[in-house]
Design a protein around this motif. Structure first.
Motif: not given
Length: 121
Positions: A105-112
């Motif tokens: 799964t993707l666990n984002p640290d940064y978002w656009g």
């Protein structure tokens, strides 16, 4: 990592769009990249992910076969090619970066910031 998404717009059902996500501030090839979307009145949902050097891709069932995620590490940019668009694809699309190892799964640290995709019927 700073992420800048672009490419959203209005398209008729059956049409295509390509979203771009330009990254800066960290070695781009050190992060897994992905896309999420949030439709009006709904929770944000995962769309697609691509490994650090593009060896693997992963898609939500709802977009499999219609969307293609890719990346160009030389340009520090990730893409989401969206074909055969449906009205239910209408949403704010966000790119995201995960600095950790891929665990399914993707666990984002940064978002656009989001880019709006509107598909008319």
């Amino acid at each position: 990592v700073r992420l800048q998404a672009s490419g959203g717009g209005l398209v008729q059902a059956g049409g295509s769009l390509r979203l771009s996500c330009a990254a800066s501030g960290r070695t781009f090839s050190s992060v897994t990249m992905g896309w999420f979307r949030q439709a009006p009145g709904k929770e944000r949902e995962f769309v697609a992910a691509i490994g650090r050097i593009g060896l693997f891709t992963y898609y939500a069932d709802s977009v499999k076969g219609r969307f293609t995620i890719s990346r160009d590490n030389a340009k520090n940019t990730a893409y989401l090619q969206m074909n055969s668009l449906k009205p239910e694809d209408t949403a704010l699309y966000y790119c995201a970066a995960d600095t950790g190892p891929w665990r399914g799964t993707l666990n984002p640290d940064y978002w656009g910031q989001g880019t709006l995709v509107t598909v008319s019927s």
